[in-house]
Design a protein around this motif. Structure first.
Motif, PDB file in Angstrom:
ATOM      1  N   ALA A   1       5.045   1.651  -8.521  1.00  0.00           N
ATOM      2  CA  ALA A   1       5.974   0.262  -8.310  1.00  0.00           C
ATOM      3  C   ALA A   1       4.661  -0.465  -7.588  1.00  0.00           C
ATOM      4  CB  ALA A   1       7.190   0.270  -7.384  1.00  0.00           C
ATOM      5  N   LEU A   2       4.737  -1.772  -7.788  1.00  0.00           N
ATOM      6  CA  LEU A   2       3.639  -2.784  -7.045  1.00  0.00           C
ATOM      7  C   LEU A   2       4.390  -3.678  -6.200  1.00  0.00           C
ATOM      8  CD1 LEU A   2       1.259  -3.589  -9.767  1.00  0.00           C
ATOM      9  CD2 LEU A   2       1.005  -1.983  -7.929  1.00  0.00           C
TER      10      LEU A   2
ATOM     11  N   GLY B   1       5.197   4.029  -4.300  1.00  0.00           N
ATOM     12  CA  GLY B   1       5.826   5.247  -5.031  1.00  0.00           C
ATOM     13  C   GLY B   1       4.821   6.089  -5.588  1.00  0.00           C
ATOM     14  N   PRO B   2       5.399   7.194  -6.317  1.00  0.00           N
ATOM     15  CA  PRO B   2       4.623   8.281  -7.003  1.00  0.00           C
ATOM     16  C   PRO B   2       4.086   7.765  -8.304  1.00  0.00           C
ATOM     17  CG  PRO B   2       6.741   8.608  -7.094  1.00  0.00           C
ATOM     18  CD  PRO B   2       6.662   7.410  -6.244  1.00  0.00           C
ATOM     19  N   SER B   3       2.885   8.436  -8.513  1.00  0.00           N
ATOM     20  CA  SER B   3       2.283   7.969  -9.821  1.00  0.00           C
ATOM     21  C   SER B   3       3.171   8.065 -11.145  1.00  0.00           C
ATOM     22  CB  SER B   3       1.063   8.804 -10.115  1.00  0.00           C
ATOM     23  OG  SER B   3       1.467  10.233 -10.196  1.00  0.00           O
ATOM     24  N   SER B   4       4.459   9.248 -10.845  1.00  0.00           N
ATOM     25  CA  SER B   4       5.264   9.504 -12.142  1.00  0.00           C
ATOM     26  C   SER B   4       6.296   8.178 -12.146  1.00  0.00           C
ATOM     27  CB  SER B   4       6.013  10.643 -11.817  1.00  0.00           C
ATOM     28  OG  SER B   4       6.893  10.442 -10.488  1.00  0.00           O
ATOM     29  N   GLU B   5       6.509   7.275 -11.180  1.00  0.00           N
ATOM     30  CA  GLU B   5       7.231   6.275 -11.216  1.00  0.00           C
ATOM     31  C   GLU B   5       6.841   5.233 -10.289  1.00  0.00           C
ATOM     32  OE1 GLU B   5      10.231   5.400 -12.898  1.00  0.00           O
ATOM     33  OE2 GLU B   5      10.162   7.249 -13.858  1.00  0.00           O
TER      34      GLU B   5
ATOM     35  N   ILE C   1       6.248  -3.191 -19.365  1.00  0.00           N
ATOM     36  CA  ILE C   1       5.217  -4.237 -19.296  1.00  0.00           C
ATOM     37  C   ILE C   1       3.887  -3.358 -19.079  1.00  0.00           C
ATOM     38  CG2 ILE C   1       6.361  -6.324 -18.484  1.00  0.00           C
ATOM     39  CD1 ILE C   1       4.884  -6.208 -15.961  1.00  0.00           C
ATOM     40  N   GLY C   2       3.869  -2.429 -18.647  1.00  0.00           N
ATOM     41  CA  GLY C   2       2.909  -1.493 -18.259  1.00  0.00           C
ATOM     42  C   GLY C   2       2.061  -1.728 -17.129  1.00  0.00           C
ATOM     43  N   LEU C   3       1.620  -0.658 -16.413  1.00  0.00           N
ATOM     44  CA  LEU C   3       0.895  -0.912 -14.984  1.00  0.00           C
ATOM     45  C   LEU C   3      -0.310  -1.777 -15.078  1.00  0.00           C
ATOM     46  CD1 LEU C   3       0.986   0.140 -12.165  1.00  0.00           C
ATOM     47  CD2 LEU C   3      -0.259   2.094 -12.695  1.00  0.00           C
ATOM     48  N   THR C   4      -1.084  -1.703 -16.125  1.00  0.00           N
ATOM     49  CA  THR C   4      -2.405  -2.325 -16.234  1.00  0.00           C
ATOM     50  C   THR C   4      -2.186  -3.867 -16.045  1.00  0.00           C
ATOM     51  OG1 THR C   4      -3.476  -0.416 -17.349  1.00  0.00           O
ATOM     52  CG2 THR C   4      -4.373  -2.735 -17.637  1.00  0.00           C
ATOM     53  N   HIS C   5      -1.049  -4.105 -16.937  1.00  0.00           N
ATOM     54  CA  HIS C   5      -0.662  -5.775 -17.050  1.00  0.00           C
ATOM     55  C   HIS C   5      -0.207  -6.229 -15.767  1.00  0.00           C
ATOM     56  CE1 HIS C   5       0.284  -9.787 -18.967  1.00  0.00           C
ATOM     57  NE2 HIS C   5       1.606  -9.408 -18.258  1.00  0.00           N
TER      58      HIS C   5
END
Length: 61
Positions: A28-29, A22-26, A4-8
């Motif tokens: 999570a929220l 988590g790391p910027s490569s993976e 879904i994308g991080l922005t959404h």
């Protein structure tokens, strides 16, 4: 997140601010919804789940 994308995912339609994990490569929220004692949290969870299910596909994915 990948679908879904991080922005959404960072812009839920409820008054909850997601906490990045988590790391910027993976990335999570985490969406803090409380301890389960507030009935309105279930409504927020339903709105959040609907928002995340109808995510906008990423252009690069």
């Amino acid at each position: 997140m990948r679908d879904i994308g991080l922005t959404h995912a960072r812009r839920p339609p409820v008054g909850i601010r997601p906490v990045p994990l988590g790391p910027s490569s993976e990335p999570a929220l985490h969406y803090p919804l409380g301890d389960g004692s507030d009935p309105s949290a279930l409504v927020a969870l339903r709105h959040l789940a609907a928002h995340l299910r109808t995510g906008v596909p990423r252009a690069d994915g």
